[in-house]
Design an enzyme around this catalytic site. Structure first.
Site, PDB file in Angstrom:
ATOM      1  N   THR A 183       0.842  -1.206   0.000  1.00 44.64           N
ATOM      2  CA  THR A 183       0.000   0.000   0.000  1.00 44.64           C
ATOM      3  C   THR A 183       0.880   1.261   0.000  1.00 44.64           C
ATOM      4  O   THR A 183       0.856   2.041   0.944  1.00 44.64           O
ATOM      5  CB  THR A 183      -0.935   0.034   1.236  1.00 44.64           C
ATOM      6  OG1 THR A 183      -0.126  -0.020   2.436  1.00 44.64           O
ATOM      7  CG2 THR A 183      -1.923  -1.118   1.256  1.00 44.64           C
ATOM      8  N   HIS A 204       8.640   3.049  18.989  1.00 45.09           N
ATOM      9  CA  HIS A 204       7.967   1.783  18.669  1.00 45.09           C
ATOM     10  C   HIS A 204       7.947   0.846  19.867  1.00 45.09           C
ATOM     11  O   HIS A 204       8.728   1.003  20.813  1.00 45.09           O
ATOM     12  CB  HIS A 204       8.549   1.127  17.425  1.00 45.09           C
ATOM     13  CG  HIS A 204       9.948   0.590  17.490  1.00 45.09           C
ATOM     14  ND1 HIS A 204      10.216  -0.750  17.592  1.00 45.09           N
ATOM     15  CD2 HIS A 204      11.153   1.193  17.402  1.00 45.09           C
ATOM     16  CE1 HIS A 204      11.531  -0.944  17.562  1.00 45.09           C
ATOM     17  NE2 HIS A 204      12.130   0.219  17.461  1.00 45.09           N
ATOM     18  N   GLU A 209       7.729  -1.533  13.624  1.00 43.61           N
ATOM     19  CA  GLU A 209       8.824  -0.660  13.171  1.00 43.61           C
ATOM     20  C   GLU A 209       9.951  -1.482  12.589  1.00 43.61           C
ATOM     21  O   GLU A 209      10.534  -1.140  11.567  1.00 43.61           O
ATOM     22  CB  GLU A 209       9.337   0.188  14.348  1.00 43.61           C
ATOM     23  CG  GLU A 209      10.349   1.266  13.944  1.00 43.61           C
ATOM     24  CD  GLU A 209      11.801   0.836  14.026  1.00 43.61           C
ATOM     25  OE1 GLU A 209      12.681   1.623  13.701  1.00 43.61           O
ATOM     26  OE2 GLU A 209      12.072  -0.334  14.395  1.00 43.61           O
ATOM     27  N   GLU A 210      10.277  -2.596  13.271  1.00 46.40           N
ATOM     28  CA  GLU A 210      11.460  -3.371  12.864  1.00 46.40           C
ATOM     29  C   GLU A 210      11.391  -3.872  11.419  1.00 46.40           C
ATOM     30  O   GLU A 210      12.360  -3.735  10.675  1.00 46.40           O
ATOM     31  CB  GLU A 210      11.688  -4.536  13.835  1.00 46.40           C
ATOM     32  CG  GLU A 210      12.109  -4.094  15.242  1.00 46.40           C
ATOM     33  CD  GLU A 210      13.463  -3.396  15.287  1.00 46.40           C
ATOM     34  OE1 GLU A 210      14.114  -3.274  14.243  1.00 46.40           O
ATOM     35  OE2 GLU A 210      13.851  -2.954  16.387  1.00 46.40           O
ATOM     36  N   GLU A 264       1.912   3.550   8.156  1.00 52.16           N
ATOM     37  CA  GLU A 264       0.499   3.363   7.800  1.00 52.16           C
ATOM     38  C   GLU A 264      -0.388   4.350   8.547  1.00 52.16           C
ATOM     39  O   GLU A 264      -1.354   4.866   7.991  1.00 52.16           O
ATOM     40  CB  GLU A 264       0.078   1.910   8.062  1.00 52.16           C
ATOM     41  CG  GLU A 264       0.828   0.894   7.208  1.00 52.16           C
ATOM     42  CD  GLU A 264       0.905   1.288   5.738  1.00 52.16           C
ATOM     43  OE1 GLU A 264      -0.111   1.731   5.170  1.00 52.16           O
ATOM     44  OE2 GLU A 264       2.012   1.178   5.154  1.00 52.16           O
ATOM     45  N   ASP A 272      14.031   5.928  20.131  1.00 52.47           N
ATOM     46  CA  ASP A 272      14.055   4.495  19.849  1.00 52.47           C
ATOM     47  C   ASP A 272      14.942   3.912  20.931  1.00 52.47           C
ATOM     48  O   ASP A 272      14.695   4.132  22.106  1.00 52.47           O
ATOM     49  CB  ASP A 272      14.562   4.288  18.407  1.00 52.47           C
ATOM     50  CG  ASP A 272      14.281   2.897  17.853  1.00 52.47           C
ATOM     51  OD1 ASP A 272      14.383   1.933  18.605  1.00 52.47           O
ATOM     52  OD2 ASP A 272      13.980   2.771  16.649  1.00 52.47           O
ATOM     53  N   HIS A 327      19.455  -6.737  17.760  1.00 46.75           N
ATOM     54  CA  HIS A 327      18.558  -7.628  17.011  1.00 46.75           C
ATOM     55  C   HIS A 327      18.849  -9.118  17.229  1.00 46.75           C
ATOM     56  O   HIS A 327      18.638  -9.930  16.327  1.00 46.75           O
ATOM     57  CB  HIS A 327      18.575  -7.295  15.513  1.00 46.75           C
ATOM     58  CG  HIS A 327      17.932  -5.973  15.200  1.00 46.75           C
ATOM     59  ND1 HIS A 327      17.813  -5.489  13.925  1.00 46.75           N
ATOM     60  CD2 HIS A 327      17.379  -5.024  16.006  1.00 46.75           C
ATOM     61  CE1 HIS A 327      17.205  -4.300  13.957  1.00 46.75           C
ATOM     62  NE2 HIS A 327      16.945  -3.998  15.216  1.00 46.75           N
ATOM     63  N   SER A 349      25.157  29.094  -9.073  1.00 48.47           N
ATOM     64  CA  SER A 349      24.595  30.381  -8.639  1.00 48.47           C
ATOM     65  C   SER A 349      23.091  30.330  -8.336  1.00 48.47           C
ATOM     66  O   SER A 349      22.650  31.018  -7.414  1.00 48.47           O
ATOM     67  CB  SER A 349      24.930  31.489  -9.646  1.00 48.47           C
ATOM     68  OG  SER A 349      24.308  31.216 -10.876  1.00 48.47           O
ATOM     69  N   HIS A 405      10.742  15.312   0.611  1.00 48.75           N
ATOM     70  CA  HIS A 405      11.522  16.383   1.247  1.00 48.75           C
ATOM     71  C   HIS A 405      12.773  16.664   0.403  1.00 48.75           C
ATOM     72  O   HIS A 405      13.489  15.736   0.036  1.00 48.75           O
ATOM     73  CB  HIS A 405      11.920  15.955   2.660  1.00 48.75           C
ATOM     74  CG  HIS A 405      12.129  17.095   3.600  1.00 48.75           C
ATOM     75  ND1 HIS A 405      13.127  18.027   3.418  1.00 48.75           N
ATOM     76  CD2 HIS A 405      11.467  17.470   4.728  1.00 48.75           C
ATOM     77  CE1 HIS A 405      13.064  18.922   4.409  1.00 48.75           C
ATOM     78  NE2 HIS A 405      12.062  18.603   5.218  1.00 48.75           N
TER      79      HIS A 405
HETATM   80 ZN   LIG Z   1      14.190   0.266  17.250  1.00 47.08          ZN
END
Ligand SMILES: [Zn+2]
Length: 733
Positions: A265, A363, A410-411, A419, A439, A538, A612, A677
């Site tokens: 999505t 998260h 998040e991971e 979302e 985090d 992790h 310039s 951005h």
């Molecule tokens: Zn994390």
């Protein structure tokens, strides 16, 4: 995720203050503020003198509330079992967080999204020639660490690898960066039709299989070399904090440099009933992370040229590049299914400008028990929310609405935050003032990266928080650290002569990405770092035992994070006028411009390039920024500003909070329209690492000068829109 490079052991120092002394130092600091406030009227950017006094008094009450005992208890609970996305415990944790928010007296609910999330069905890796070895692919429990035996641990794997069954010769590709393939080409080695083995580090892990596939490889292994992440760094777990022989770094390899969030999505929320498209951010070749214990037999079986010196790790072998005679068989099968994510959202309505939203998030999902990543940051966030609940009972009323978020998923790829933000994009574009993320939280120095229109603001915030070890402000500690670390006298002078400490720019790697880079909401990421050495990122060993033995075991930096983020949120929510200042932003853009000119100068064979348009836009920006900051200071100093009506101030705020949106271009960056951005983006070939003025910088790095010129025009347009916005804001002063 939020992987920070850890400091070398020489920077580490023991906790100087035991808990009680730390608390006493904080109280003393509070007292000094109060005495100071009584002597001369307090100054706080965006606050009238009397509102500044009231704000500081509320902050002082706030500071006493976050509790190391509670931080520890919350971590103990939230990291007690594996709580990856899709697990039973993940859902239970979300419900528990919801009940916490509600027990603090806040209005809270859960928002659910369906996201594509793969988990392993089967994994096998064998060396089949010149000898046989079956990789273990399993992290063993450790007797002293009770959580290492928990049921339900997610196997070691890279999420968003495709299924695959490949047998081929092996090639060692160092970190697997584009430049490493240039080096291989010089050695006459091709990876076409072969399986590569790359070490972790130097890039977002998803870049490694992507670049390998671009060069024709059919499979990719990623291992943690003990030089970067293991016994070369220090004693391994459980004797020390570093990665043991069979420790594995799980992680996502989603192509997040294209877009994060649910791969089915892109650009819209995966709410129930949403249309799910063919996933567009999956890797092309099977990829598996392994331990150095499993990598050793594979690397030892390689022949061919000896690897270049800077490619050699710390395994007890001579590193060869290959190809072969090592031949490996890699077979992976995954269960790709739509999985519910549970975002927990709490809201404190604003009293004066309820339509201006200050958003804070961290998260809650981990890869396994995830005590450090993410609970060390999440529990600080919970203590902030609990403190607000207490202050509300004492009569505090934020002028703006505060929204607290605990993200799921998040991971695997910033799923829950992306979302949610995509679903609420239209409201967020209108209402969001700023997004403040954290985090992983460690111990040591304050880390702040973010939008430079908030650079001055975060300098002020950092001056208002006491460092638990040194008793000075976290700003002073960071400043001395930077001066100490400066490589040259000129670098040192630059830090000493600049009133504000520079803050870094944001690439990717945590939940701020969608807010900043897709929606143009001024954002920041906060966390303490530098003094927890380790190698459990992790893995199953990132748990309560590791965190309490080797990191912030007294939770005084958890409390410092609560105070830092808490002050930031309270000031943004309580200010009479939003404390955006633009001088630092203009100065930072000028710095980026000089970097691009330098890059051009240092590129052999580059044609003449006319900078310039950019330098003229930067001059216009500088002038407008100076005009705004000066007019603001004069108007605030005279008190005129604060005599305006709430409606007039709200209109000024609306211009200020929209300023970051002006830096967006609707068409997005080349080949990745989701990233809109024009100042900050994760690198297309570095992943996490930020590229500033990304359209132009990356075109120049690829020596695509026509594209660089086109991108310059787009950046100039964005900067001019930003300049016009702050001119309009200055006109209201
Ligand atoms: Zn994390």
């Amino acid at each position: 995720m939020s992987f920070r490079s850890r400091s070398l052991a020489r920077f580490a120092r023991p906790l100087a203050l035991p808990l009680a002394a730390g608390a006493a130092a904080l109280m003393l600091a509070g007292l000094l503020t109060a005495v100071h406030a009584a002597d001369n009227p307090p100054q706080l950017t965006g606050f009238s003198p009397q509102d500044a006094a009231s704000e500081l008094a509320w902050e002082q009450k706030f500071d006493a509330l976050p509790s190391p005992v509670r931080l520890r208890a919350d971590m103990y609970h939230l990291s007690a079992l594996p709580h990856n996305l899709g697990s039973e415990r993940d859902h239970e944790n979300a419900e528990w967080i919801l009940h916490q928010f509600q027990s603090y007296g806040l209005d809270a609910h859960i928002e659910e999204f369906d996201v594509l999330f793969p988990t392993p069905i089967s994994r096998s890796l064998e060396l089949i020639a010149p000898e046989h070895y079956s990789a273990q692919l399993k992290e063993p429990p450790v007797a002293v660490d009770p959580d290492s035996t928990d049921p339900g641990q997610l196997p070691t794997y890279n999420a968003y690898s495709p299924d695959g069954d490949v047998t081929a010769q092996l090639v060692y590709v160092n970190y697997g960066l584009p430049s490493d393939y240039d080096e291989l080409a010089k050695l006459g080695i091709s990876v076409k039709g072969r399986i590569v083995i790359a070490r972790y580090g130097m890039s977002w892990r998803g870049i490694k299989p992507k670049v390998a596939a671009e060069h024709g490889a059919v499979g990719c292994l990623i291992y943690s070399d003990p030089r970067d992440d293991g016994y070369f760094q220090g004693d391994i777990f459980p004797q020390g904090p570093f990665r043991p022989w069979q420790g594995v770094q799980r992680g996502s390899v989603m192509m997040m440099e294209v877009h994060p969030g649910d791969p089915t999505t892109p650009g819209y929320g995966s709410v129930p009933g949403a249309k799910h498209e063919k996933p567009d951010t999956l890797e092309k070749i099977p990829v598996l992370p392994i331990s150095y214990g499993d990598a050793l037999p594979l690397l030892r079986a390689l022949a061919g040229p000896v690897a270049p010196e800077n490619w050699r790790g710390a395994l007890p072998i001579t590193y060869h590049a290959g190809p072969g005679p090592a031949v490996v068989h890699l077979a992976l099968k995954f269960d790709y299914k739509l999985t519910p994510t549970y975002d927990v959202i709490a809201r404190i309505p604003g009293s004066t400008w309820p339509g201006q939203w200050v958003i804070r998030g961290n998260h809650h999902d981990g890869w396994v028990n995830g005590a450090e990543d993410p609970i060390s940051g999440l529990d600080a966030e919970l203590e902030e929310a609990r403190a607000y609940g207490q202050l509300l009972k004492q009569g505090w009323r934020p002028k703006r609405t505060i929204i607290y978020c605990a993200w799921d998923g998040e991971e695997p790829g910033l799923l829950g935050s992306t979302e949610w933000a995509e679903t609420h994009a239209a409201e967020l574009e209108q209402h969001a003032v700023a997004y403040i993320n954290s985090d992983t939280n460690d111990r040591g120095y304050l880390g702040v990266e973010g939008s430079h229109s908030l650079e001055h603001f975060f300098n002020d915030v950092a001056k208002s928080v006491t460092d638990p070890e040194t008793g000075e402000s976290v700003w002073e500690r960071l400043r001395s650290h930077r001066i100490e670390e400066a490589k040259t006298a000129a670098d040192k002078a630059k830090i000493e002569n600049r009133p504000d400490l520079r803050i870094g720019a944001l690439g990717s790697g945590s939940d701020y990405s969608t807010f900043l880079q897709h929606l143009g909401i001024a954002s920041a990421n906060l966390g303490y770092q530098g003094e927890c050495n380790g190698g459990i990122y992790h893995s199953i060993y990132d748990d309560f035992y590791w965190y309490t033995h080797f990191c912030d075991g007294t939770y005084v930096y958890g409390r410092a994070l609560s105070q830092t983020a808490g002050h930031a949120v309270m000031r943004l929510a309580d200010a009479d006028v939003l404390p955006f200042q633009f001088g630092d932003f203009a100065d930072t853009i000028a710095l980026y411009q000089r970097q691009l000119e330098e890059l051009h100068k240092n590129t052999a064979g580059a044609p003449a390039f006319d900078f310039s348009p950019l330098s003229d836009a930067v001059s216009r920006l500088k002038a407008a920024a100076a005009r705004y900051d000066q007019a603001f200071a004069a108007d605030a100093g005279s008190g005129n500003l604060y005599s305006e009506s709430a409606e007039q101030l709200g209109a000024l705020d609306q211009l200020l909070l929209q300023s970051e949106r002006k830096l967006m271009d609707a068409a997005g960056l080349p080949r990745r329209p989701w990233y809109k951005h024009q100042i900050y983006a994760p690198g297309f070939y570095t992943g996490y690492g930020v590229k500033t003025l990304p359209g132009m910088r990356e075109a120049m790095e690829q020596k695509n000068w026509d594209e660089a010129e086109r991108e310059q025009a787009i950046i100039v347009k964005a900067l001019d829109a930003f300049t016009a916005q702050i001119q309009a804001a200055a006109a209201k002063l």
